[in-house]
Design a protein around this motif. Structure first.
Motif, short mmCIF file in Angstrom:
data_model
loop_
_atom_site.label_atom_id
_atom_site.label_comp_id
_atom_site.label_asym_id
_atom_site.label_seq_id
_atom_site.Cartn_x
_atom_site.Cartn_y
_atom_site.Cartn_z
N VAL A 1 48.80 -43.93 22.30
CA VAL A 1 47.91 -44.65 21.38
C VAL A 1 48.12 -46.16 21.42
N PRO A 2 49.36 -46.66 21.40
CA PRO A 2 49.52 -48.14 21.46
C PRO A 2 48.94 -48.76 22.72
N SER A 3 48.79 -47.99 23.80
CA SER A 3 48.28 -48.53 25.05
C SER A 3 46.77 -48.34 25.19
N TYR A 4 46.26 -47.20 24.75
CA TYR A 4 44.86 -46.86 25.03
C TYR A 4 43.96 -46.85 23.79
N PHE A 5 44.51 -47.04 22.61
CA PHE A 5 43.68 -47.29 21.44
C PHE A 5 44.51 -48.06 20.41
N PRO A 6 44.93 -49.27 20.78
CA PRO A 6 45.82 -50.04 19.89
C PRO A 6 45.07 -50.53 18.65
N SER A 7 45.81 -50.61 17.57
CA SER A 7 45.20 -51.06 16.31
C SER A 7 45.13 -52.57 16.21
N LYS A 8 45.83 -53.28 17.09
CA LYS A 8 45.89 -54.73 17.00
C LYS A 8 44.79 -55.44 17.78
N VAL A 9 43.90 -54.68 18.41
CA VAL A 9 42.78 -55.29 19.13
C VAL A 9 41.48 -54.90 18.44
N THR A 10 40.38 -55.47 18.87
CA THR A 10 39.09 -55.15 18.28
C THR A 10 38.68 -53.72 18.64
N GLU A 11 37.74 -53.17 17.88
CA GLU A 11 37.27 -51.82 18.15
C GLU A 11 36.63 -51.73 19.53
N GLU A 12 35.91 -52.78 19.93
CA GLU A 12 35.27 -52.78 21.24
C GLU A 12 36.31 -52.69 22.36
N GLU A 13 37.38 -53.47 22.21
CA GLU A 13 38.43 -53.46 23.23
C GLU A 13 39.15 -52.11 23.25
N ALA A 14 39.40 -51.56 22.05
CA ALA A 14 40.07 -50.25 21.99
C ALA A 14 39.21 -49.17 22.65
N CYS A 15 37.90 -49.23 22.42
CA CYS A 15 37.01 -48.24 23.03
C CYS A 15 36.98 -48.39 24.55
N LYS A 16 37.02 -49.63 25.03
CA LYS A 16 37.04 -49.86 26.47
C LYS A 16 38.29 -49.25 27.11
N ARG A 17 39.42 -49.42 26.43
CA ARG A 17 40.66 -48.85 26.97
C ARG A 17 40.60 -47.32 27.00
N CYS A 18 40.06 -46.74 25.95
CA CYS A 18 39.96 -45.28 25.89
C CYS A 18 39.00 -44.77 26.97
N LEU A 19 37.89 -45.50 27.19
CA LEU A 19 36.95 -45.12 28.25
C LEU A 19 37.62 -45.19 29.62
N ALA A 20 38.46 -46.20 29.80
CA ALA A 20 39.19 -46.32 31.06
C ALA A 20 40.08 -45.10 31.28
N LEU A 21 40.72 -44.63 30.21
CA LEU A 21 41.56 -43.42 30.30
C LEU A 21 40.72 -42.20 30.66
N ILE A 22 39.56 -42.06 30.01
CA ILE A 22 38.70 -40.89 30.28
C ILE A 22 38.19 -40.92 31.72
N LYS A 23 37.81 -42.09 32.20
CA LYS A 23 37.30 -42.18 33.58
C LYS A 23 38.41 -41.90 34.59
N ARG A 24 39.61 -42.33 34.27
CA ARG A 24 40.73 -42.11 35.20
C ARG A 24 41.16 -40.65 35.20
N SER A 25 41.25 -40.04 34.02
CA SER A 25 41.63 -38.63 33.91
C SER A 25 40.81 -38.00 32.80
#
Length: 1215
Positions: A533-557
């Motif tokens: 969670v701290p890497s792929y949906f961190p609370s300290k960044v904006t929601e848009e950035e958190a969603c981008k990181r989560c999408l990157a995880l889904i695309k990778r695996s």
């Protein structure tokens, strides 16, 4: 009140006492206290007068003590008083009542006198002489035992004696012999901390007692009770008092030690820790022989017990008691004491052959480490320390996995505690072994201990530099076969995430983490989500950035990303952020972005998981529905090209109850009808359940069922065409419609040439596979509470029943010949029949309703099918072709070419599938019998179970003869169906035995139980001891039922003639039992009479079962007598067949193992004695037969030798 008392006091002391006892003590206490404290002065004449009056009053009641306080209890009054003057009973009651009233009056007066006496003793002006008060107090103290029935008076007098002792007043030693036991007893009875404190404050008074005197036994018993009192062990004063007790008497100390030792095996943690503190305090407080008794009499025994304890739990309890010294080893003298007691035994015990001793000694060494002599030189200390490290390194590689597990975790604990002072070479050797060897250990517990040890070691910052390099060697354990090890590695990664300069992805690569997240169990995936969670949906960044990181995880695996979304909410991600992510996922799926199938699956599965969390909050439901409004659902289905992606959409629709799904019926049905191989595909099963939920939520259930039943009827018709199986009425109508629709296709095929047999076979295989998947779905719908009632209320359910009936018959009859038959149709058929029977549903038989219950009809049909299989098996054994016995048309039979072209699976696979089907039938029979749905079919059900066991035994024998080398997994599969078959057969026997004795099918039950015993022998013979030992553990729980079934008919008659009722040949297990007994007598080879028994096998597992049965029978001589007659009946049959070795073996079992050598036991078994009498006479006659060979004569002589000592029981009066 006070005015009257003052007036009486001024008159005389006697008048004052007389007035005081007439008032209630509770309300008059204040007035009495004020008068005595204010009116009476040291120079007043009232001082001596009041003392004299008090003493006279107390002495007067002493003369009444025997008659007043030892009277018998009050007798209840009679119901009706007779007028006769001779009513002696009434006089006794009246006299008893008078005595009770007198006793109560005396008690109340003594309470007042005791209170006044106490005021005089502790008068603020010291107006009274202690020496003058002492005699009165002594009289009360000496008579304390008489006041046991009145707790208030007893307490007042004991309190007075207690305060006298605390005040250090004259004669205090004369007031403790009675008062101390009272106070001690009250602390144990009332269980109040204040009472324990009072006893502790009076501890010095106990030193005045002579604990060697016999009269002290009651006080000693009370003191011993303190040792096991939870209150004393919990409170500080209680523990101090028990520690003080050790110095009172050597003999008392020994008794206290004995009591503590007796409590160690059963004591809770708090109790053992209390003993630990108590013994340490006592050791510090005492000297001389008392200290010697603690050290050499008690502690030495504890150190030895901690090593040689019979169990690990007991050893741990003993170590907990020793903890008081271990935790206080810095106290002067403790280190020396530990070394003196432990050193002679601990190092030797670490190297003994017994692994339990090594393990206990290792635990003790880890608690005591370092073991050292404080008086030794530095060189000697270093040598001893090196010895301990050497032994620890050796134990890391111990042959016992339990020892290795303790050693690795213990070494990590020592490194954590002593890293700074342990030499670097030693640290390197130990930690290298841990990371290079223990992480690859074959034992799960060792690998788990390794990870847990490393987690503990990380608590010492000094170890971080070394561990930063070595931790990567643990990475492979994230893929360990044991889930506990994987969970421990995940905990280690979470810990590293919180330690500065550590990076979890350097221990376990991200791709491995993603794979574990995607495929592992939910509790591990949840931990990994927390890690990511701290890497792929961190609370300290904006929601848009958190969603981008989560999408990157889904695309990778994709799968890992979806599972991340499944647990994100539970790991603290806000629902508002997840709603934003849901919209992003749906938008990306609907966009024209280039995504492959796997990524689309991941996006939709992630959206489905998010939907499950978001829909629970009502405030987000409207936003979710708006996001999927319009034609978006249709578009999503078009984009979702795989079944997994479509099932995710189905799950979203059913979860949110969306309205725009009306035009998705065809898509959803396409998902449901692609169900080939469903019974073994767990992933596809989950997908179909999602589709079922959507169908139900959209109200399409009846349409779905109509389509599914159509597939079943199609397969049923093809079974009719291929195998000639008779169709039901509904299936006949379906067949006619099917033929009409396919007539054009048939004519076109005839013009184009003859239809290929392979094409025909392929078509049937595909239709059957779909029907098997449909059958699995029907059973699954029946097992779910949400769909069961809807399914049972459907009007087309009967069509499904008849179609499943035909398909099940084909599956049972031909499972040994074809490789594509499945268990699902039979499971669905039996489950459907069971639920229809429970709901009292009837089948439409034409103009009138068929009155027979569905359960009866189903069992009748299944038994008919299975008996065909059994007959085919018997025919095969006799040389007749199985297909001929099944009456299958020649054109439907399998030709030899099919097996050569690979159409069939291996023989073993077909046998396993066939037995699973038979077991499914047996399961249905057992369930129906347990629910009393087939009350008139018990005999047929028992016969079926018997024949099924024979069938399985035959197949096990065939496999053994063919010497097929099966893989371990295949052997496990065989064992599983063997285990299930036995369990269901035994359960059926159990149910039948509970029926009324009049209707109990004795013959069938007896036949089945003998076949069960034969089956047990076959398992050991054909699968070996390893599986047989596991099998016996399952058999054990059914042994009482098997024993009762063995003698059920004979138990009703209870006559020795029962032995002659055994009209069958002795079952083969009796031959095995006889051979086991003969093996104990002598070494024998095979002979022609017992060639059926494998003489090279000892049947150890079966022998253990027979021993269990013998022990069980000895609890009930009536049952033992009946069972013994059964065995002797088998012996008689063997005698008729001249199998004299079997006769000898069975007789030895009955006489030596079953009954034994005690005369009392033989007097309880009259029927066995009578049967032995008959056998003995036959043996006597046969022994004279000159035609017998040498071996027969030897066996007969052995029988006579065995029975000779028992003649007194055979021919005793009454036999």
């Amino acid at each position: 009140m006070e005015k009257n008392l003052r007036s009486s006091l001024q008159t005389s002391a006697e008048e004052f006492l007389s007035a005081a006892v007439k008032l209630p003590l509770k309300s008059s206490k204040t007035a009495i206290k004020n008068l005595i404290n204010t009116v009476i002065n040291p120079s007043s004449d009232l001082t001596s007068a009041l003392l004299l009056s008090l003493r006279k009053s107390i002495s007067k009641f002493k003369t009444l003590s025997d008659s007043t306080f030892t009277a018998s209890p009050v007798t209840p009054p009679a119901k009706r008083v007779r007028r006769s003057g001779r009513n002696k009973k009434n006089d006794d009651v009246s006299s008893s009542t008078d005595r009770e009233n007198e006793r109560q009056s005396v008690v109340e007066k003594l309470q007042v006198y005791t209170y006044i006496l106490r005021l005089c003793v502790f008068h603020p002006k010291d107006s009274f002489s202690v020496s003058d008060l002492l005699p009165a107090v002594q009289e009360l103290h000496d008579n304390l035992i008489l006041f046991e029935s009145d707790s208030i008076l007893l307490s007042e007098i004991a309190n007075l004696c207690e305060e006298w002792w605390k005040g250090d007043l004259l004669g205090k030693e004369t007031l403790i012999t009675q008062s101390l036991p009272v106070l001690l007893s009250r602390s144990l009875t009332l269980k109040k901390k204040v009472d324990v404190h009072r006893v502790y404050m009076l501890r010095d008074a106990f030193t005045l007692f002579d604990f060697e005197d016999e009269s002290i036994v009651d006080l000693k018993d009370l003191l011993i009770r303190c040792v096991i009192s939870p209150l004393y062990l919990k409170t500080e004063d209680g523990k101090k008092f028990i520690a003080f007790m050790f110095g009172l008497s050597t003999q008392l100390a020994k008794e206290v030690f004995a009591m503590i030792k007796s409590q160690i095996p059963f004591g809770r943690k708090s109790m053992l820790e209390g003993y630990s503190e108590i013994i340490f305090r006592a050791w510090r407080a005492v000297d001389g022989e008392f200290k010697d008794e603690i050290e050499n009499g008690f502690l030495q025994g504890l150190f030895e017990g901690a090593i040689y304890a019979s169990s690990g739990a007991l050893a741990a309890s003993i170590r907990r008691v020793l903890g008081g010294f271990v935790n206080n080893r810095t106290t002067e003298g403790v280190e020396k004491l530990i070394f003196r007691l432990a050193e002679p035994v601990i190092f030797r015990s670490l190297q003994v052959a017994n692994s339990n001793v090594r393990q206990n000694a290792l635990h003790l060494l880890l608690d005591l480490f370092p073991v050292e002599d404080p008086d030794a030189t530095k060189e000697a200390t270093d040598t001893l320390l090196e010895k301990q490290f050497f032994l620890l390194e050796k134990l890391l590689m111990d042959e016992c996995p339990d020892v290795r597990a303790v050693a690795v975790e213990g070494c990590c604990r020592l490194l954590h505690m002593f890293w700074e002072i342990i030499p670097s070479p030693t640290i390197t050797k130990i930690i290298t072994k841990i990371f290079d060897h223990m992480t690859h250990d074959a034992c799960t517990e060792v690998r788990l201990s390794t990870v847990n040890g490393v987690i503990y070691l990380l608590g010492n910052p000094q170890s971080h530099e070394v561990l930063k390099v070595l931790l990567a060697r643990l990475g492979h354990l994230i893929m360990d076969s044991a889930s506990v090890v994987r969970a421990a590695v995940t905990d280690l990664l979470l810990l590293l995430n919180d330690i500065r300069n550590f990076h979890f992805h350097k221990v376990v690569r991200l791709d491995v983490l993603f794979s574990t997240l995607a495929n592992d169990q939910p509790f591990i995936a949840k931990k990994l989500t927390k890690l990511l969670v701290p890497s792929y949906f961190p609370s300290k960044v904006t929601e848009e950035e958190a969603c981008k990181r989560c999408l990157a995880l889904i695309k990778r695996s994709p799968v890992a990303g979806a599972r991340f979304c499944e647990f994100a909410a539970s790991e603290g991600v806000s629902l508002r952020s997840l709603l934003k992510l849901f919209k992003v996922l749906i938008g990306l799926t609907l966009s024209s972005a280039k995504l492959d199938e796997e990524q689309i699956e991941g996006l939709l599965l992630a959206a489905s998981h998010l939907c499950n969390d978001l829909v629970k909050n009502a405030s987000f439901q409207m936003a979710l529905k708006e996001e999927l409004s319009g034609g978006k659902l249709k578009t999503l289905f078009a984009v979702a090209s795989t079944a997994r992606a479509q099932s995710s959409i189905c799950n979203i629709i059913s979860t949110m109850s969306l309205d725009g799904a009306d035009d998705l019926f065809e898509e959803c049905m396409g998902l449901i009808t692609k169900c080939s191989g469903l019974s073994v595909n767990i992933e596809k099963q989950a997908e179909l359940r999602s589709a079922h939920k959507m169908i139900l939520s959209c109200g399409w259930f009846e349409d779905m069922l109509e389509a599914l039943v159509g597939f079943l009827q199609k397969a049923a018709c093809e079974c009719n065409e291929k195998f000639g199986i008779e169709l039901g009425k509904q299936d006949v109508q379906s067949a006619k419609r099917r033929k009409t629709k396919s007539s054009i296709k048939s004519s076109s095929r005839s013009r184009s040439g003859r239809k290929s047999s392979n094409t025909e076979k392929s078509s049937f295989f595909e239709d059957y596979a779909i029907a098997a998947g449909v059958a699995w779905q029907i059973k699954d719908l029946l097992l779910s509470e949400t769909t069961r009632n809807t399914l049972l209320g459907s009007g087309i359910l009967e069509r499904a029943y008849f179609a499943l009936k035909v398909i099940s018959e084909a599956s049972i009859l031909h499972s040994l010949e074809y490789d594509y038959f499945d268990l699902s149709p039979i499971s669905a058929y039996t489950t459907l029949a069971l639920h229809m029977s429970l709901h009292n549903m009837k089948l439409d038989g034409g103009k009138t309703s068929v009155q027979a219950p569905i359960s009866d009809l189903t069992i009748e049909h299944l038994l008919h099918c299975t008996y065909k299989v059994f007959r085919a098996n018997v025919s095969k054994e006799s040389g007749k072709l199985p297909l001929e016995s099944l009456n299958i048309a020649p054109e439907c039979r399998t030709n030899s070419g099919e097996s050569q072209t690979g159409a069939h699976l291996t023989k073993q696979t077909n046998i396993t599938r066939s037995v699973k089907m038979l077991t499914s039938v047996l399961k249905f029979i057992v369930e129906a019998t347990a629910m009393d749905l087939v009350p008139n079919s018990q005999d047929r059900c028992l016969n079926f179970s018997t024949e099924m066991l024979k069938f399985i035994t035959t197949k096990l024998k065939d496999q053994s003869i063919s010497q097929l080398d099966f893989p371990e997994q295949d052997l496990k599969d065989i064992f599983n169906y063997v285990k299930s078959s036995f369990t269901y057969s035994a359960k059926l026997l159990n149910i039948v035995l509970k029926t009324p004795k009049v209707s109990l099918p004795h013959k069938e039950a007896n036949t089945l139980v003998n076949e069960l015993f034969n089956f047990i022998v076959s398992v050991e013979e054909f699968l070996g001891y390893r599986y047989a030992a596991r099998f016996i553990a399952i058999v054990q729980q059914w042994l009482p039922d098997m024993i009762l079934a063995l003698v059920s008919s004979h138990m009703l008659k209870l006559s020795p003639e029962g032995a002659n009722e055994i009209s069958f040949s002795p079952p083969s297990w009796l031959y095995i039992l006889a051979r086991i007994e003969l093996h104990e007598l002598r070494d024998i080879g095979s002979d022609e009479e017992t060639e059926k028994v494998n003489s090279t096998e000892n049947f150890s597992a079966f022998k253990k079962l027979i021993e269990m049965m013998s022990e069980l029978l000895k609890a009930n001589y009536k049952v033992l007598d009946a069972v013994g007659v059964f065995f002797l009946g088998g012996s008689l049959k063997a005698f008729e067949n001249k199998n004299f070795d079997v006769v000898l073996g069975l007789l030895r079992f009955v006489c030596v193992k079953l009954v034994g050598s005690e005369d009392g036991e033989w007097k309880e078994v009259k029927l066995i004695s009578e049967s032995l009498k008959e056998i003995y006479s036959k043996v006597e006659t046969e022994a004279e037969n000159a035609s017998n060979n040498e071996e027969d004569r030897q066996n007969l002589n052995n029988v006579r030798t065995l029975l000779e000592p028992l003649k007194m029981f055979m021919y005793e009066e009454g036999n």
